[in-house]
Design a protein around this motif. Structure first.
Motif, PDB file in Angstrom:
ATOM      1  N   ASP A   1      -2.029  -5.821  -9.393  1.00 21.00           N
ATOM      2  CA  ASP A   1      -2.053  -4.466  -8.848  1.00 21.00           C
ATOM      3  C   ASP A   1      -2.470  -3.463  -9.910  1.00 21.00           C
ATOM      4  N   LYS A   2      -3.101  -2.398  -9.462  1.00 21.23           N
ATOM      5  CA  LYS A   2      -3.450  -1.291 -10.342  1.00 21.23           C
ATOM      6  C   LYS A   2      -3.159   0.012  -9.617  1.00 21.23           C
TER       7      LYS A   2
ATOM      8  N   SER B   1      -3.532   3.353  -7.660  1.00 15.48           N
ATOM      9  CA  SER B   1      -4.624   3.847  -6.814  1.00 15.48           C
ATOM     10  C   SER B   1      -5.322   5.051  -7.443  1.00 15.48           C
ATOM     11  N   ASP B   2      -4.606   5.757  -8.318  1.00 13.16           N
ATOM     12  CA  ASP B   2      -5.185   6.935  -8.972  1.00 13.16           C
ATOM     13  C   ASP B   2      -5.616   6.615 -10.402  1.00 13.16           C
ATOM     14  N   TRP B   3      -6.103   5.380 -10.630  1.00 12.56           N
ATOM     15  CA  TRP B   3      -6.414   4.930 -11.989  1.00 12.56           C
ATOM     16  C   TRP B   3      -7.438   5.824 -12.686  1.00 12.56           C
TER      17      TRP B   3
ATOM     18  N   GLN C   1     -14.101  -2.079 -12.169  1.00 12.58           N
ATOM     19  CA  GLN C   1     -14.030  -0.799 -11.479  1.00 12.58           C
ATOM     20  C   GLN C   1     -15.326  -0.009 -11.654  1.00 12.58           C
TER      21      GLN C   1
END
Length: 508
Positions: free
Chosen positions: A131-132, A134-136, A147
């Motif tokens: 998981d990362k 969502s606002d990375w 990404q």
């Protein structure tokens, strides 16, 4: 007449300050208006500010407001009363009220509710996820793999190809339901321009388009991995491929890795019917499988009636030496199912993947795909075909290779300087660096501490087959972080890692 202060507050609530970095101002203004109408904040017959008043209030061009007002009038939201201004249309609001007049259905009593937990098929407990946030994109140092970096994407070229795909003549081609067909122009471009770079010669009936490589893996798993069969997978390896095979009820066996790629362990292969691998740039280590082992896997498949699923991970991003041909390119027995993707190269959100396999396999995969989605969006397929045929794809690959080579060089030098304790193999392609610390350094803790300081890294435990995983590995992606931030990001990461490394030294 000038808007009063009280009315200015009201109109500012309906039309807030536009986001200059977002969508077009016309689009933002229209969305704000439609939301206000449908939410009931703008009532029928209400007079809107004049175009000049609203433009002054929002500090935008008057022409922008005029164009929005005119279009909303054409669509029936507004009515233009000559010499009197624009008003919210009563006719349109009456239509909206009529459409929403049906009473909501009452909720069932608890005693009659379905026990959904008992009805749903349980997913395997062994599934793992990466998981990362969502606002990375708001983090200072996003060392994340795969990404999108908008600064490198040829937006003007893609916009032009998308515009051509929306021409009237083009729409007639892709708008009808294609049922189970693919866009012939994109398949043709893959066969003529993309696959030959991987050494693959394919016919149209041997190619199937998918919604990204993920759907391709799912379809292949559904068709070719029966419950109870054994699949050999790389360990560490791509966890979503493992998750797909586990969901099918397959048994997984791990194949280890060294500096030459996956080890074709005879004991593991002897009891396996299928092998899944990422030979170009192994996930997550980035290692390229050498020729001897490629031939060994093909020999296993031939001698044991096995199948190889080749996920050509990051194959186009080779910036040191020449890329090795795909396994599919040297497969003379039609035992390799090849999975490729344009999403990895262009943008994760594009979702265009493809499968190359014997025609009889593609025929069955096409039936499975039809049951899921009928076919991927053909307008995106056409835009991608135009993007390739116009030479934009090749140019983009060249730019990406140069930029990734530059970022890889900066990252390698920074890790050697600030994190000498981390062991790694310098990548010759791809967009990530895989590193290993001693066993007493927990990269899960490092990931958590780093995230709190604006640094995103990927700890490696989810890539391992064992339930416990391995907690001293890390993947540092560099496709989405600007080159000028890499060194400072690694320097700050090293400061955060120092207490863990110091404790290890004291213990030793």
């Amino acid at each position: 007449m000038r808007i009063s202060d009280a009315h200015q507050v009201m109109w500012h609530q309906i039309f807030p300050e536009p986001d200059r970095r977002g969508t077009t101002l016309q689009s933002q203004l229209r969305v704000c208006f439609v939301d206000a109408v449908l939410d009931g904040r703008l009532m029928a017959g209400m007079r809107l500010p004049s175009s000049r008043e609203l433009a002054d209030m929002l500090s935008i061009s008057r022409n922008t407001v005029v164009l929005v007002y005119e279009k909303l009038t054409e669509d029936g939201y507004l009515e233009n009363r000559p010499r009197n201004g624009y008003y919210v249309s009563d006719q349109y609001l009456r239509h909206v009220r009529d459409a929403s007049a049906a009473k909501p259905v009452m909720q069932e009593r608890d005693s009659h509710r379905v026990n959904w937990n008992a009805r749903m098929s349980a997913l395997p407990d062994a599934m793992k996820w990466l998981d990362k946030p969502s606002d990375w994109q708001r983090y200072r140092y996003p060392f994340l793999y795969g990404q999108f970096d908008p600064s490198l994407f040829p937006i003007a070229d893609w916009r032009e190809c998308s515009r051509q795909a929306l021409d009237v003549s083009a729409i007639r081609g892709w708008a009808p339901d294609a049922i189970d067909n693919d866009n012939a122009s994109l398949v043709d471009q893959l066969i003529r321009r993309v696959l030959p770079r991987r050494g693959i010669a394919a016919k149209r009936e041997e190619v199937l388009l998918t919604v990204g490589a993920q759907q391709a893996l799912y379809l292949v798993g559904e068709l070719l991995v029966p419950p109870g069969s054994t699949v050999a997978v790389e360990d560490p390896g791509y966890m979503d491929a493992r998750n797909i095979f586990l969901r099918r009820g397959a048994k997984l066996q791990g194949l280890g890795l060294d500096h030459d790629g996956v080890l074709p362990d005879p004991a593991v292969l002897a009891s396996s019917q299928t092998v899944y691998c990422t030979p170009s740039h192994q996930c997550p280590t980035g290692i390229t499988l050498n020729t001897e082992r490629r031939l060994a896997l093909l020999a296993w498949a031939r001698e044991h009636d096995g199948i190889l699923i080749e996920d050509d991970y990051d194959a186009e991003m080779q910036y040191v030496g020449k890329p090795s041909p795909a396994l599919k390119a040297i497969d003379h027995d039609q035992r390799v199912i090849y999975i490729g993707s344009l999403s990895k190269t262009l943008s994760p959100g594009l979702r265009i993947g493809y499968i190359v396999a014997p025609a009889e396999v593609i025929t069955q995969l096409r039936v499975l795909r039809r049951l899921m989605i009928r076919h991927p969006a053909t307008n995106n397929q056409l835009a991608a075909a135009l993007f390739i045929s116009h030479g934009h794809y090749d140019r983009f690959l060249h730019v990406m290779r140069e930029e990734l080579a530059k970022r890889a060089s900066i990252l390698i030098e920074a890790v050697r300087r600030y994190l000498p304790e981390m062991q790694f193999v310098a990548p010759d392609g791809g967009s990530a660096l895989w590193g290993t610390f001693t066993e007493d350094v927990d990269t899960r803790l490092l990931r958590k501490v780093a995230s709190e300081q604006g640094i995103l890294i990927e700890s490696g435990e989810a890539f391992f087959l064992s339930p416990q995983g391995q907690f001293n590995c890390v993947r540092l992606g560099f496709s989405s972080i600007p080159a000028e931030r890499i060194e400072s990001g690694i320097r700050e990461l090293a400061i955060l890692a120092a207490p863990m490394l110091r404790r290890r030294a004291l213990t030793a």
